[in-house]
Design an enzyme around this catalytic site. Structure first.
Site, PDB file in Angstrom:
ATOM      1  N   CYS A 117       0.824  -1.228   0.000  1.00  0.00           N
ATOM      2  CA  CYS A 117       0.000   0.000   0.000  1.00  0.00           C
ATOM      3  C   CYS A 117       0.847   1.262   0.000  1.00  0.00           C
ATOM      4  O   CYS A 117       0.344   2.338  -0.334  1.00  0.00           O
ATOM      5  CB  CYS A 117      -0.935   0.014   1.194  1.00  0.00           C
ATOM      6  SG  CYS A 117      -2.073  -1.365   1.197  1.00  0.00           S
ATOM      7  N   HIS A 257      -3.281   7.217   2.995  1.00  0.00           N
ATOM      8  CA  HIS A 257      -3.731   5.916   2.502  1.00  0.00           C
ATOM      9  C   HIS A 257      -5.117   5.649   3.074  1.00  0.00           C
ATOM     10  O   HIS A 257      -5.350   5.812   4.277  1.00  0.00           O
ATOM     11  CB  HIS A 257      -2.730   4.850   2.927  1.00  0.00           C
ATOM     12  CG  HIS A 257      -3.167   3.457   2.588  1.00  0.00           C
ATOM     13  ND1 HIS A 257      -3.782   3.138   1.407  1.00  0.00           N
ATOM     14  CD2 HIS A 257      -3.076   2.292   3.292  1.00  0.00           C
ATOM     15  CE1 HIS A 257      -4.065   1.859   1.396  1.00  0.00           C
ATOM     16  NE2 HIS A 257      -3.649   1.319   2.527  1.00  0.00           N
ATOM     17  N   ASN A 287     -10.198   0.026   0.629  1.00  0.00           N
ATOM     18  CA  ASN A 287      -8.737   0.103   0.546  1.00  0.00           C
ATOM     19  C   ASN A 287      -8.306  -0.412  -0.827  1.00  0.00           C
ATOM     20  O   ASN A 287      -8.465  -1.600  -1.111  1.00  0.00           O
ATOM     21  CB  ASN A 287      -8.150  -0.746   1.684  1.00  0.00           C
ATOM     22  CG  ASN A 287      -6.634  -0.757   1.697  1.00  0.00           C
ATOM     23  OD1 ASN A 287      -5.986  -0.339   0.734  1.00  0.00           O
ATOM     24  ND2 ASN A 287      -6.073  -1.251   2.791  1.00  0.00           N
TER      25      ASN A 287
HETATM   26  N1  ACO Z   1     -18.006  -8.273  10.397  1.00  0.00           N
HETATM   27  C1  ACO Z   1     -18.416  -8.519  11.638  1.00  0.00           C
HETATM   28  N2  ACO Z   1     -17.574  -8.872  12.629  1.00  0.00           N
HETATM   29  C2  ACO Z   1     -16.267  -8.966  12.324  1.00  0.00           C
HETATM   30  C3  ACO Z   1     -15.770  -8.730  11.026  1.00  0.00           C
HETATM   31  C4  ACO Z   1     -16.698  -8.370  10.028  1.00  0.00           C
HETATM   32  N3  ACO Z   1     -16.348  -8.109   8.777  1.00  0.00           N
HETATM   33  N4  ACO Z   1     -14.438  -8.898  11.032  1.00  0.00           N
HETATM   34  C5  ACO Z   1     -14.094  -9.245  12.271  1.00  0.00           C
HETATM   35  N5  ACO Z   1     -15.199  -9.289  13.058  1.00  0.00           N
HETATM   36  C6  ACO Z   1     -15.309  -9.617  14.480  1.00  0.00           C
HETATM   37  C7  ACO Z   1     -14.132 -10.384  15.000  1.00  0.00           C
HETATM   38  O1  ACO Z   1     -14.262 -11.765  14.745  1.00  0.00           O
HETATM   39  C8  ACO Z   1     -14.151 -10.036  16.442  1.00  0.00           C
HETATM   40  O2  ACO Z   1     -15.109 -10.852  17.060  1.00  0.00           O
HETATM   41  P1  ACO Z   1     -14.860 -11.465  18.526  1.00  0.00           P
HETATM   42  O3  ACO Z   1     -14.704 -10.271  19.424  1.00  0.00           O
HETATM   43  O4  ACO Z   1     -16.074 -12.269  18.785  1.00  0.00           O
HETATM   44  O5  ACO Z   1     -13.605 -12.247  18.404  1.00  0.00           O
HETATM   45  C9  ACO Z   1     -14.682  -8.611  16.482  1.00  0.00           C
HETATM   46  O6  ACO Z   1     -15.335  -8.402  15.219  1.00  0.00           O
HETATM   47  C10 ACO Z   1     -13.600  -7.582  16.651  1.00  0.00           C
HETATM   48  O7  ACO Z   1     -12.564  -7.893  15.726  1.00  0.00           O
HETATM   49  P2  ACO Z   1     -11.243  -7.079  15.653  1.00  0.00           P
HETATM   50  O8  ACO Z   1     -10.320  -7.722  14.684  1.00  0.00           O
HETATM   51  O9  ACO Z   1     -10.768  -6.827  17.049  1.00  0.00           O
HETATM   52  O10 ACO Z   1     -11.801  -5.694  15.065  1.00  0.00           O
HETATM   53  P3  ACO Z   1     -11.030  -4.355  14.858  1.00  0.00           P
HETATM   54  O11 ACO Z   1     -11.742  -3.282  15.573  1.00  0.00           O
HETATM   55  O12 ACO Z   1      -9.546  -4.509  15.105  1.00  0.00           O
HETATM   56  O13 ACO Z   1     -11.223  -4.081  13.305  1.00  0.00           O
HETATM   57  C11 ACO Z   1     -10.038  -4.247  11.210  1.00  0.00           C
HETATM   58  C12 ACO Z   1     -10.702  -5.004  12.350  1.00  0.00           C
HETATM   59  C13 ACO Z   1     -11.089  -3.362  10.561  1.00  0.00           C
HETATM   60  C14 ACO Z   1      -9.475  -5.231  10.200  1.00  0.00           C
HETATM   61  C15 ACO Z   1      -8.917  -3.350  11.796  1.00  0.00           C
HETATM   62  O14 ACO Z   1      -8.110  -4.119  12.668  1.00  0.00           O
HETATM   63  C16 ACO Z   1      -8.074  -2.732  10.753  1.00  0.00           C
HETATM   64  O15 ACO Z   1      -8.514  -1.864  10.012  1.00  0.00           O
HETATM   65  N6  ACO Z   1      -6.763  -3.093  10.692  1.00  0.00           N
HETATM   66  C17 ACO Z   1      -5.854  -2.541   9.699  1.00  0.00           C
HETATM   67  C18 ACO Z   1      -6.055  -3.268   8.420  1.00  0.00           C
HETATM   68  C19 ACO Z   1      -5.410  -2.576   7.259  1.00  0.00           C
HETATM   69  O16 ACO Z   1      -5.407  -1.375   7.174  1.00  0.00           O
HETATM   70  N7  ACO Z   1      -4.902  -3.382   6.341  1.00  0.00           N
HETATM   71  C20 ACO Z   1      -4.380  -2.890   5.121  1.00  0.00           C
HETATM   72  C21 ACO Z   1      -2.933  -2.840   5.163  1.00  0.00           C
HETATM   73  S1  ACO Z   1      -2.303  -2.126   3.756  1.00  0.00           S
HETATM   74  C22 ACO Z   1      -1.593  -3.307   2.703  1.00  0.00           C
HETATM   75  O17 ACO Z   1      -0.420  -3.259   2.466  1.00  0.00           O
HETATM   76  C23 ACO Z   1      -2.467  -4.306   2.029  1.00  0.00           C
END
Ligand code: ACO
Length: 398
Positions: A117, A257, A287
């Site tokens: 990214c 980003h 993204n």
């Molecule tokens: N819908 C509903 N529930 C979900 C989903 C979904 N799509 N995804 C995860 N959950 C659940 C999980 O299972 C978890 O449930 P649990 O508490 O029963 O275990 C709960 O929601 C919370 O999950 P978390 O992973 O703690 O949620 P978080 O608030 O951290 O959000 C997210 C997750 C959106 C992925 C966040 O961590 C994030 O944005 N991280 C950065 C990702 C990113 O930017 N990646 C791109 C990198 S760039 C590249 O080079 C490709």
């Protein structure tokens, strides 16, 4: 007396987004998720999906030709083509080589840049080095991704985040002041396996076994990635601002980003700035990895958010972990953008295919099946964006 150093200016910009829209409501029908969860945790409402005939190279070439039209130069004046992507059409040749042919350039060097990214920012920094050293006069810098073909549509942690698209700029050498003022690039390899695509490379060549294990899809430790992003983005941006001899308050607009609204809010907080200094369009595209910053930049300029003399910062983070930022003094007439976009239609671009090549359907089955279902929500949020030509009425067409 030493020669004055050339400066690197953005003289052209363009973007391309596929027309098919995949909304959160659509994804609710595929995995155990909800519009409410996705919007609250990420800010994303919809993303674009490339059609079967589109590829990373074809989207890159449309965005690239639009940027060249805005710059008002001939495609053959481009000396170097850089395509930042983690989803190239092929392992080889480079996507940049395909783009070179598709835009009608016969003389440029062409190569891909792999920094996930952060790829567009890394490529922009490379272009700056080429033009300020005098090795190139005009560099076409593209970020393009077709991520929807590398997602596991049973993994709700990743399939809701990503979308397809391309953005591009022309970086040109000049003796005028302004342009790229300060650059910061970082790589922290301890994060190497936090976002990765396990199979298909030399360590784990593609096989029936790697496919059965789903190792050809993007994997991500969301929480670790989130922590890295919130820790690093503000400090990377700050380093580029300080290199430019400026303070955060001097920056008119940040083009971060577009991964997660909460990450962008953390950057604003880290820099002590209000959210209106952050450009946000992730609600409409999700993204798009290396394409996200140049799509956002082109839209911000065309929407009138950037004026001549403004200081802006492009800043990204990604797999690697990588991050990068460039502080730029904007010198191009923003009004050129809208005409440039209208000058190039996707149908004008052809990426040559090999002779006798019988391609398999590239869209993952779960996604293809979802897109065929009746009742899909397919009304883009930005169906009326300032740079989009008005649809031609049926009676006018006839
Ligand atoms: N819908 C509903 N529930 C979900 C989903 C979904 N799509 N995804 C995860 N959950 C659940 C999980 O299972 C978890 O449930 P649990 O508490 O029963 O275990 C709960 O929601 C919370 O999950 P978390 O992973 O703690 O949620 P978080 O608030 O951290 O959000 C997210 C997750 C959106 C992925 C966040 O961590 C994030 O944005 N991280 C950065 C990702 C990113 O930017 N990646 C791109 C990198 S760039 C590249 O080079 C490709």
């Amino acid at each position: 007396m030493s020669e004055p150093r050339r400066s690197a200016h953005v003289t052209g910009w363009g973007r391309y987004a596929p027309t098919q829209v995949l909304s959160n409501a659509d994804l609710e029908r595929l995995v155990d998720t909800s519009d409410e969860w996705i919007v609250t945790r990420t800010g994303i409402r919809e993303r674009r999906v490339a059609a079967a005939h589109e590829t990373t190279a074809s989207m890159a070439a449309v965005a690239g030709r639009r940027a060249i039209a805005v710059a008002g130069i001939d495609p053959n004046e481009i000396d170097l083509i850089l395509v930042a992507t983690l989803t190239p059409d092929y392992w080889m040749p480079s996507t940049a080589a395909l783009v070179k042919e598709a835009i009608g350039n016969t003389r440029a060097a062409a190569m891909d840049v792999a920094a996930a990214c952060s790829g567009f920012v890394y490529a922009f920094a490379t272009a700056q080095a080429y033009v300020t050293s005098g090795l190139a006069r005009h560099v076409l810098v593209i970020g393009a991704e077709l991520l929807t073909r590398f997602l596991d549509y049973s993994d709700r942690g990743t399939c809701i985040l990503f979308g397809d698209g391309a953005g591009a700029v022309v970086v040109s050498g000049s003796d005028e002041p302004g342009g790229a003022l300060g650059i910061e690039l970082t790589t922290e390899p301890q994060g190497a396996y936090m976002i990765w695509l396990p199979a298909g490379g030399a360590k784990s060549p593609p096989s029936a076994e790697t496919i059965a294990r789903g190792e050809h899809y993007i994997r991500m430790e969301g929480k670790e990635t989130y922590r890295f992003a919130t820790r690093t983005l503000a400090s990377t941006a700050l380093a580029s601002i300080e290199r430019a001899g400026l303070q955060p308050a001097d920056i008119d607009l940040f083009i971060p980003h577009q991964a997660n609204i909460r990450i962008i809010e953390a950057v604003a907080k880290g820099l002590g700035l209000p959210m209106d200094r952050m450009y946000v369009n992730l609600d409409r595209y999700g993204n798009t990895s290396a394409a996200s910053v140049p799509i956002a930049l082109a839209e911000a300029v065309n929407e009138g958010r950037v004026k001549v003399g403004d200081r802006i910062v492009i800043v990204a983070f990604g797999a690697g972990f990588t991050s990068g930022a460039v502080a730029i003094e904007w010198t191009a007439d923003p009004a050129r953008g809208i005409a440039g976009d209208a000058a190039v239609a996707p149908e004008d671009i052809t990426v040559r295919l090999p002779v006798d090549w019988d391609s398999v359907d590239p869209i993952p089955e779960a996604l293809a099946e979802l897109m065929r279902r009746p009742g899909r929500v397919d009304v883009p949020l930005d169906d009326v964006v300032p740079d989009e030509p008005a649809p031609i009425a049926e009676e006018v067409r006839a």
